[in-house]
Design a protein around this motif. Structure first.
Motif, PDB file in Angstrom:
ATOM      1  N   GLU A   1       0.829  -1.212   0.000  1.00 13.78           N
ATOM      2  CA  GLU A   1       0.000   0.000   0.000  1.00 13.78           C
ATOM      3  C   GLU A   1       0.866   1.265   0.000  1.00 13.78           C
ATOM      4  OE1 GLU A   1      -3.089   0.151   2.938  1.00 13.78           O
ATOM      5  OE2 GLU A   1      -4.171   1.674   1.756  1.00 13.78           O
ATOM      6  N   ARG A   2       1.940   1.228   0.809  1.00 14.47           N
ATOM      7  CA  ARG A   2       2.817   2.394   0.865  1.00 14.47           C
ATOM      8  C   ARG A   2       3.480   2.648  -0.510  1.00 14.47           C
ATOM      9  NH1 ARG A   2       7.733   3.378   1.299  1.00 14.47           N
ATOM     10  NH2 ARG A   2       8.389   1.230   1.656  1.00 14.47           N
ATOM     11  N   VAL A   3       3.936   1.561  -1.157  1.00 16.62           N
ATOM     12  CA  VAL A   3       4.567   1.715  -2.478  1.00 16.62           C
ATOM     13  C   VAL A   3       3.565   2.262  -3.489  1.00 16.62           C
ATOM     14  CG1 VAL A   3       5.510   0.423  -4.440  1.00 16.62           C
ATOM     15  CG2 VAL A   3       6.403   0.017  -2.137  1.00 16.62           C
ATOM     16  N   LEU A   4       2.348   1.763  -3.458  1.00 15.82           N
ATOM     17  CA  LEU A   4       1.339   2.245  -4.409  1.00 15.82           C
ATOM     18  C   LEU A   4       1.068   3.733  -4.176  1.00 15.82           C
ATOM     19  CD1 LEU A   4      -1.291  -0.692  -4.401  1.00 15.82           C
ATOM     20  CD2 LEU A   4       0.618  -0.312  -5.977  1.00 15.82           C
ATOM     21  N   ARG A   5       1.026   4.118  -2.901  1.00 12.11           N
ATOM     22  CA  ARG A   5       0.698   5.502  -2.571  1.00 12.11           C
ATOM     23  C   ARG A   5       1.869   6.428  -2.896  1.00 12.11           C
ATOM     24  NH1 ARG A   5      -0.738   4.472   2.616  1.00 12.11           N
ATOM     25  NH2 ARG A   5       1.280   5.364   3.207  1.00 12.11           N
ATOM     26  N   GLU A   6       3.073   6.001  -2.519  1.00  7.73           N
ATOM     27  CA  GLU A   6       4.212   6.920  -2.635  1.00  7.73           C
ATOM     28  C   GLU A   6       4.829   6.950  -4.032  1.00  7.73           C
ATOM     29  OE1 GLU A   6       7.056   6.164   0.452  1.00  7.73           O
ATOM     30  OE2 GLU A   6       5.593   6.562   2.053  1.00  7.73           O
ATOM     31  N   HIS A   7       4.824   5.801  -4.708  1.00  9.18           N
ATOM     32  CA  HIS A   7       5.524   5.744  -6.001  1.00  9.18           C
ATOM     33  C   HIS A   7       4.579   5.733  -7.202  1.00  9.18           C
ATOM     34  CE1 HIS A   7       9.544   5.184  -4.285  1.00  9.18           C
ATOM     35  NE2 HIS A   7       8.940   4.469  -3.340  1.00  9.18           N
ATOM     36  N   ARG A   8       3.281   5.548  -6.944  1.00  4.85           N
ATOM     37  CA  ARG A   8       2.279   5.539  -8.023  1.00  4.85           C
ATOM     38  C   ARG A   8       2.750   4.715  -9.232  1.00  4.85           C
ATOM     39  NH1 ARG A   8      -1.676   8.773  -7.853  1.00  4.85           N
ATOM     40  NH2 ARG A   8      -2.001  10.101  -6.041  1.00  4.85           N
ATOM     41  N   PRO A   9       3.039   3.432  -9.024  1.00  7.78           N
ATOM     42  CA  PRO A   9       3.483   2.614 -10.158  1.00  7.78           C
ATOM     43  C   PRO A   9       2.360   2.453 -11.184  1.00  7.78           C
ATOM     44  CG  PRO A   9       3.037   1.229  -8.260  1.00  7.78           C
ATOM     45  CD  PRO A   9       2.941   2.650  -7.777  1.00  7.78           C
ATOM     46  N   LYS A  10       2.771   2.230 -12.403  1.00  6.45           N
ATOM     47  CA  LYS A  10       1.823   1.950 -13.487  1.00  6.45           C
ATOM     48  C   LYS A  10       1.441   0.477 -13.451  1.00  6.45           C
ATOM     49  CE  LYS A  10       0.149   2.958 -17.740  1.00  6.45           C
ATOM     50  NZ  LYS A  10      -0.756   4.038 -18.049  1.00  6.45           N
ATOM     51  N   LEU A  11       2.353  -0.351 -12.932  1.00  5.72           N
ATOM     52  CA  LEU A  11       2.207  -1.801 -13.049  1.00  5.72           C
ATOM     53  C   LEU A  11       2.897  -2.482 -11.868  1.00  5.72           C
ATOM     54  CD1 LEU A  11       2.877  -3.585 -16.432  1.00  5.72           C
ATOM     55  CD2 LEU A  11       4.001  -4.446 -14.394  1.00  5.72           C
ATOM     56  N   LEU A  12       2.278  -3.583 -11.421  1.00  6.96           N
ATOM     57  CA  LEU A  12       2.891  -4.439 -10.398  1.00  6.96           C
ATOM     58  C   LEU A  12       3.163  -5.793 -11.031  1.00  6.96           C
ATOM     59  CD1 LEU A  12       3.598  -5.283  -7.423  1.00  6.96           C
ATOM     60  CD2 LEU A  12       1.167  -5.905  -7.186  1.00  6.96           C
ATOM     61  N   TYR A  13       4.399  -6.283 -10.899  1.00  5.63           N
ATOM     62  CA  TYR A  13       4.777  -7.576 -11.479  1.00  5.63           C
ATOM     63  C   TYR A  13       4.973  -8.608 -10.364  1.00  5.63           C
ATOM     64  CZ  TYR A  13       7.588 -11.264 -13.531  1.00  5.63           C
ATOM     65  OH  TYR A  13       8.048 -12.495 -13.914  1.00  5.63           O
ATOM     66  N   LEU A  14       4.364  -9.766 -10.533  1.00  7.40           N
ATOM     67  CA  LEU A  14       4.383 -10.828  -9.516  1.00  7.40           C
ATOM     68  C   LEU A  14       4.497 -12.206 -10.142  1.00  7.40           C
ATOM     69  CD1 LEU A  14       1.097  -9.839  -7.680  1.00  7.40           C
ATOM     70  CD2 LEU A  14       3.365  -9.625  -6.637  1.00  7.40           C
ATOM     71  N   VAL A  15       5.148 -13.128  -9.427  1.00  4.46           N
ATOM     72  CA  VAL A  15       5.089 -14.559  -9.756  1.00  4.46           C
ATOM     73  C   VAL A  15       4.435 -15.222  -8.540  1.00  4.46           C
ATOM     74  CG1 VAL A  15       6.376 -16.614 -10.486  1.00  4.46           C
ATOM     75  CG2 VAL A  15       7.254 -14.336 -11.035  1.00  4.46           C
ATOM     76  N   PRO A  16       3.106 -15.364  -8.542  1.00  4.91           N
ATOM     77  CA  PRO A  16       2.433 -15.741  -7.287  1.00  4.91           C
ATOM     78  C   PRO A  16       2.606 -17.206  -6.897  1.00  4.91           C
ATOM     79  CG  PRO A  16       0.824 -15.241  -9.007  1.00  4.91           C
ATOM     80  CD  PRO A  16       2.166 -15.020  -9.610  1.00  4.91           C
ATOM     81  N   ASN A  17       2.849 -18.089  -7.867  1.00  6.09           N
ATOM     82  CA  ASN A  17       3.025 -19.511  -7.554  1.00  6.09           C
ATOM     83  C   ASN A  17       4.490 -19.909  -7.664  1.00  6.09           C
ATOM     84  OD1 ASN A  17       0.249 -20.300  -7.164  1.00  6.09           O
ATOM     85  ND2 ASN A  17      -0.031 -20.114  -9.400  1.00  6.09           N
ATOM     86  N   PHE A  18       5.069 -20.377  -6.515  1.00  4.76           N
ATOM     87  CA  PHE A  18       6.418 -20.970  -6.537  1.00  4.76           C
ATOM     88  C   PHE A  18       7.379 -20.030  -7.266  1.00  4.76           C
ATOM     89  CE2 PHE A  18       3.181 -24.247  -7.966  1.00  4.76           C
ATOM     90  CZ  PHE A  18       2.660 -24.437  -6.699  1.00  4.76           C
ATOM     91  N   ALA A  19       7.490 -18.825  -6.722  1.00  7.14           N
ATOM     92  CA  ALA A  19       8.143 -17.720  -7.428  1.00  7.14           C
ATOM     93  C   ALA A  19       9.580 -18.031  -7.829  1.00  7.14           C
ATOM     94  CB  ALA A  19       8.117 -16.480  -6.542  1.00  7.14           C
ATOM     95  N   ASN A  20       9.985 -17.405  -8.897  1.00  4.20           N
ATOM     96  CA  ASN A  20      11.371 -17.321  -9.302  1.00  4.20           C
ATOM     97  C   ASN A  20      11.895 -16.003  -8.754  1.00  4.20           C
ATOM     98  OD1 ASN A  20      13.813 -17.241 -10.599  1.00  4.20           O
ATOM     99  ND2 ASN A  20      12.996 -17.464 -12.663  1.00  4.20           N
ATOM    100  N   PRO A  21      12.878 -15.976  -7.864  1.00  7.56           N
ATOM    101  CA  PRO A  21      13.773 -17.061  -7.473  1.00  7.56           C
ATOM    102  C   PRO A  21      13.443 -17.744  -6.143  1.00  7.56           C
ATOM    103  CG  PRO A  21      14.702 -14.999  -6.738  1.00  7.56           C
ATOM    104  CD  PRO A  21      13.365 -14.673  -7.387  1.00  7.56           C
ATOM    105  N   THR A  22      12.423 -17.291  -5.417  1.00  2.00           N
ATOM    106  CA  THR A  22      12.336 -17.714  -4.003  1.00  2.00           C
ATOM    107  C   THR A  22      11.586 -19.017  -3.773  1.00  2.00           C
ATOM    108  OG1 THR A  22      10.282 -16.495  -3.653  1.00  2.00           O
ATOM    109  CG2 THR A  22      12.348 -15.297  -3.249  1.00  2.00           C
TER     110      THR A  22
END
Lengths: 391, 391
Positions: free
Chosen positions: B153-174
């Motif tokens: 929420e803080r990142v969305l508010r402060e940086h106003r990104p256009k896009l959020l990128y996620l790997v929600p299942n078994f992420a690369n690299p974690t």
């Protein structure tokens, strides 16, 4: 640090017309349509059995699993070596390491734009020129400047383009070929002005008469020329296989751009193409294409005087796939297209091929997709349409 | 009209590191190396015979020539229908028309960047995240902002990104998976802030334990979520076949971007994949992959306590290909890599996966490429290397 006035991407994209080739492709599935629209190779001339056997061999036990795996970004080493050897034999000395395999030569254009062109950069182009190249440069936010005949030096001086884009052999859409003297002058002027040149050469092997003219990239001191090649017209476009012959200075940047674009081109298709090249007499295959396409070219040229109204002009191409027709007076070929489609004939109106002020009296006719008999019939049907007076 | 301060492309490209996966890929050809580096599927699990038969069927007389020709930009209709049906069956209602076939899901990222992101745009990412996604956004001239745990929420508010990128299942690299509650919160917050979400899901079908969690794109009101899928992990990466499930509003822009990128993806590979899907019990094939990979995952987890020094932490993934190891104290895994390579073991140091300040004590280990026995042996060799005191 420039203040660049560039519309946001969605707005840029909305301003980029979809390709007429794409829009007219749907017509191909209607067998009654004689299409002079798409730049489609004749499917009956594909070496279907040879390509099928190549896919079967590379997917056999042994190396098969390797050809299904991730692979190096630069491309299949055998394929690069075979293509480089052929380019060298055809007068453009090339090493395998000079080549970056691309997903069709269309991707080469996009990678070059990513590596060289900032939004607001100026790109100079022949007028008219390949529509999808215009789209690609527009999409990159570039300003595209047409080069009028004899006006290259002035454009280089006044607009300071970063890059000049050309199709020197049997150009799309005009069918025109640059002479040896024109190429020498272009290579020299662009070198003097420090301008990169993209020499797009998908049709060069399809010459029906006259002698080959050396590539721009083969001119002395042409380290500023990127040369694009493709299997689309000599093997099959469905493979989506092309290549960029790139100066050493641009290789790292293009490789990073390629990696971001799709990691690498299909491992299987590259392996099959390399295997097909190794098992095929490519000269004989291309001679077959040339024999068939030359007849089709001749059929269209023979039909043109009867189909085009008095005062028309058209190009008389030495190779490739296209002729460029200009109707007399205030004609608008886009307005004629519905009437053509009504008699089951398709062509591409010329306007979208212009970067500057379009000449709406022009149209592109492709002669490779149909047999000479069908071409004669299509031109017969087109004749009354082309004679429709402008509204 | 913003004054955008963006370095020219060549400079941007020079700043984008080449992928360690790519650099380490060369090692795969040395059979004595046990590589935990690349995210490579196990080649012995490819359905080589099935894919070979599919290529052979689609290149048979009949439709064979059609599969060598140019094709629609959006992709093969049969392939899109089959993929859409599978996505729907797995809980994400999808129509064939919602899908754009891409040359690997890597291309999906690049097309989204072309369609949505201007130079200077802000992209928010999980930290750490998929390296080639970082490269792609950096190449587009974006500013990449890492999202710390709980800090969306803080990142969305402060940086106003256009896009959020996620790997929600078994992420690369974690190897981490976002919970149902986290997904609901992300979907809601991003919708409220008008931020596009890219849900990159190449590993979702490779779950070894626990229940599937619904996709972000399946959350209520998720019209702002683009969902990326791929054949690379469930069929074969050499096919370079992926897809974007795209909201209707973005379909025209993505299609134009795709056309500029490579006109369309390999006609043959798409046709063969569709044929393979129609002739294959995909559930049974994926069960084979899951059975084999689960054993490999377990072998790595079993070896970890003996290999990692006291005070290390690592993730315990429910699926996918990766675990993420953090060594205690001031370790620098990049400095350990030469010693690992000296005993013929490879891994990827963690630093390049960070958008923000990197934690050099981290590393990514892939467990899919080797057999359980090889994994045990590789971890045995790695143990003394991981215990090397920091210089």
């Amino acid at each position: 640090m420039l203040a660049v006035h560039t519309p946001p991407p969605a707005q840029r994209l909305a301003g980029v017309a979809s390709s007429p080739v794409r829009d007219l492709l749907a017509l191909i599935d209607r067998p009654e349509v004689i299409s002079f629209a798409g730049g489609l190779p004749a499917p009956e001339l594909f070496d279907l059995d040879g390509l099928r056997a190549a896919f079967d061999r590379v997917l056999a036990a042994g190396d098969g699993r390797r050809h299904l795996q991730y692979a190096p970004t630069e491309g299949n080493p055998d394929l690069r070596a075979l293509v480089a050897a052929r380019m060298t034999a055809r007068g453009l000395p090339t090493g395998a390491g000079d080549l970056l395999v691309t997903t069709g030569s269309q991707q080469g254009l996009t990678l070059i734009a990513a590596a060289l062109l900032d939004p607001g950069a100026v790109v100079a182009v022949e007028e008219p020129t390949y529509l999808a190249a215009l789209q690609c440069f527009q999409l990159a936010g570039c300003r595209v400047v047409p080069v009028p005949a004899g006006g290259l030096e002035r454009v280089l001086r006044e607009h300071r383009p970063k890059l000049l884009y050309l199709v020197p052999n049997f150009a799309n859409p005009t069918g025109r070929t640059l002479s040896r003297e024109q190429r020498a002058e272009i290579a020299e002027l662009t070198a003097a002005h420090g301008v990169w040149v993209v020499e797009d050469d998908p049709y060069g092997e399809l010459r029906y008469r006259g002698e080959p003219v050396p590539a721009l990239a083969a001119q002395p001191g042409a380290e500023h020329v990127l040369h694009l090649g493709s299997f689309s017209k000599i093997a099959a476009p469905g493979l989506r296989l092309g290549w960029v012959r790139t100066p050493a200075a641009l290789r790292p940047a293009l490789t990073v751009a390629k990696q971001a674009a799709d990691l690498h081109t299909s491992t299987i298709d590259q392996a099959a193409a390399a295997d097909w090249l190794a098992h095929t007499d490519l000269d004989a295959h291309i001679k077959n294409l040339i024999d068939a396409y030359a007849e089709r070219r001749n059929a269209m040229m023979a039909a043109m005087p009867g189909a085009a109204p008095a005062g028309s002009t058209w190009t008389d191409p030495d190779g490739g796939m296209f002729t460029w027709l200009r109707l007399p007076g205030p004609a608008d070929t886009a307005a004629l297209l519905p009437a053509a489609l009504a008699v089951d004939v398709a062509f591409v109106p010329g306007a979208p091929f212009y970067a500057g002020r379009a000449d709406p009296a022009t149209m592109r006719l492709s002669f490779t997709t149909h047999t000479p008999g069908e071409i004669t019939e299509g031109m017969r049907r087109l004749a009354p349409v082309l004679r429709t007076p402008a509204a």
